[in-house]
Design a protein around this motif. Structure first.
Motif, mmCIF file in Angstrom:
data_model
loop_
_atom_site.group_PDB
_atom_site.id
_atom_site.type_symbol
_atom_site.label_atom_id
_atom_site.label_comp_id
_atom_site.label_asym_id
_atom_site.label_seq_id
_atom_site.Cartn_x
_atom_site.Cartn_y
_atom_site.Cartn_z
ATOM 1 N N VAL A 127 0.694 -0.921 0.211
ATOM 2 C CA VAL A 127 0.395 0.333 -0.095
ATOM 3 C C VAL A 127 0.766 1.176 0.091
ATOM 4 N N ILE A 128 1.511 1.924 -0.908
ATOM 5 C CA ILE A 128 1.865 3.294 -1.592
ATOM 6 C C ILE A 128 1.286 4.382 -2.288
ATOM 7 N N PRO A 129 0.171 4.908 -1.157
ATOM 8 C CA PRO A 129 -0.504 6.055 -1.780
ATOM 9 C C PRO A 129 0.117 6.943 -2.153
ATOM 10 N N ASP A 130 1.119 7.161 -1.739
ATOM 11 C CA ASP A 130 2.114 8.335 -2.667
ATOM 12 C C ASP A 130 2.784 7.865 -3.795
ATOM 13 N N GLY A 131 3.097 6.760 -3.886
ATOM 14 C CA GLY A 131 3.741 6.316 -4.996
ATOM 15 C C GLY A 131 5.410 6.041 -4.120
ATOM 16 N N ARG A 132 5.469 6.133 -3.575
ATOM 17 C CA ARG A 132 6.821 5.758 -3.350
ATOM 18 C C ARG A 132 7.084 5.248 -1.813
ATOM 19 N N PRO A 133 7.515 3.554 -2.554
ATOM 20 C CA PRO A 133 7.694 2.260 -1.505
ATOM 21 C C PRO A 133 9.717 2.822 -0.822
ATOM 22 N N GLY A 134 9.077 2.140 0.313
ATOM 23 C CA GLY A 134 10.637 2.795 0.847
ATOM 24 C C GLY A 134 11.467 1.407 0.616
ATOM 25 N N ASN A 135 12.501 0.923 1.406
ATOM 26 C CA ASN A 135 13.216 0.106 1.264
ATOM 27 C C ASN A 135 12.770 -0.634 1.994
ATOM 28 N N ALA A 136 12.561 -0.908 3.275
ATOM 29 C CA ALA A 136 11.671 -2.310 3.776
ATOM 30 C C ALA A 136 10.656 -2.550 2.952
ATOM 31 N N THR A 137 9.610 -1.853 2.287
ATOM 32 C CA THR A 137 8.378 -1.950 2.092
ATOM 33 C C THR A 137 9.134 -3.012 0.591
ATOM 34 N N HIS A 138 10.101 -2.667 -0.247
ATOM 35 C CA HIS A 138 10.299 -3.135 -1.331
ATOM 36 C C HIS A 138 11.221 -4.962 -0.800
ATOM 37 N N TYR A 139 12.124 -4.664 0.082
ATOM 38 C CA TYR A 139 12.690 -5.481 0.483
ATOM 39 C C TYR A 139 11.820 -7.114 0.990
ATOM 40 N N GLU A 140 10.250 -6.092 1.488
ATOM 41 C CA GLU A 140 9.193 -6.814 1.217
ATOM 42 C C GLU A 140 8.379 -8.062 0.251
ATOM 43 N N MET A 141 8.779 -7.387 -0.738
ATOM 44 C CA MET A 141 8.007 -6.978 -2.226
ATOM 45 C C MET A 141 9.016 -8.513 -2.844
ATOM 46 N N ARG A 142 10.099 -8.593 -2.175
ATOM 47 C CA ARG A 142 10.520 -8.847 -3.052
ATOM 48 C C ARG A 142 11.102 -10.294 -1.551
ATOM 49 N N TYR A 143 11.429 -10.379 -1.632
ATOM 50 C CA TYR A 143 11.096 -11.804 -0.122
ATOM 51 C C TYR A 143 10.181 -12.554 -0.655
ATOM 52 N N ALA A 144 8.358 -11.617 -0.706
ATOM 53 C CA ALA A 144 7.513 -12.257 -1.248
ATOM 54 C C ALA A 144 7.474 -13.250 -2.396
ATOM 55 N N LYS A 145 8.511 -12.199 -3.704
ATOM 56 C CA LYS A 145 8.434 -13.410 -4.709
ATOM 57 C C LYS A 145 8.877 -14.399 -5.097
ATOM 58 N N HIS A 146 10.193 -13.962 -3.643
ATOM 59 C CA HIS A 146 11.391 -15.479 -3.900
ATOM 60 C C HIS A 146 10.496 -16.587 -3.513
ATOM 61 N N PHE A 147 9.577 -16.116 -2.327
ATOM 62 C CA PHE A 147 8.669 -17.533 -1.738
ATOM 63 C C PHE A 147 7.265 -17.905 -2.418
ATOM 64 N N GLY A 148 7.668 -17.607 -3.815
ATOM 65 C CA GLY A 148 6.283 -17.361 -4.956
ATOM 66 C C GLY A 148 5.090 -16.733 -4.776
ATOM 67 N N LYS A 149 5.501 -16.121 -3.981
ATOM 68 C CA LYS A 149 3.781 -15.348 -3.579
ATOM 69 C C LYS A 149 3.662 -14.408 -4.749
ATOM 70 N N ALA A 150 2.292 -14.300 -5.041
ATOM 71 C CA ALA A 150 1.428 -13.248 -5.982
ATOM 72 C C ALA A 150 1.242 -11.675 -5.194
#
Length: 119
Positions: free
Chosen positions: A71-94
């Protein structure tokens, strides 16, 4: 309707209200939602140990989810959010990124229609 297990990611300082809105909309639509735990007004700061436990729980929720939403309403994900999304992709999550919170909240089913999640 397929009930999804969803984990929300995003900044608790910049997007706390929008995280809560998305959480509520998804829960009311019948989905199981995990989300970061924002501090309450006037609440004492959490300890490092508490933060470690909350972070561990958050990553466990990501691993158990069908879908992870940033959830990034300002369009600017922080480093932690980027890392969480990479982590999710690593585990094959949509994963999905939401900048238009009103669109998701207004029609959860339509917004989720574009998500590649289990049937």
């Amino acid at each position: 309707m397929t009930r999804l297990t969803v984990t929300l990611c995003g900044s608790l300082t910049r997007a706390a209200t929008d995280l809560a809105r998305v959480h509520r909309a998804l829960a009311l639509a019948g989905h199981l939602v995990h989300a970061p735990c924002p501090p309450l007004p006037g609440e004492a700061a959490i300890t490092g140990e508490q933060l470690d436990r909350l972070t561990e729980r958050h990553y466990e929720a990501i691993r158990q989810s069908d879908l992870v939403i940033a959830v990034i309403p300002d369009g600017r994900p922080g480093n932690a959010t980027h890392y969480e999304m990479r982590y999710a992709k690593h585990f094959g999550k949509a994963v999905r990124w939401v900048t238009d919170v009103d669109a998701l909240v207004g029609d959860v089913a339509a917004w989720l229609d574009g998500a590649e999640v289990p049937a």
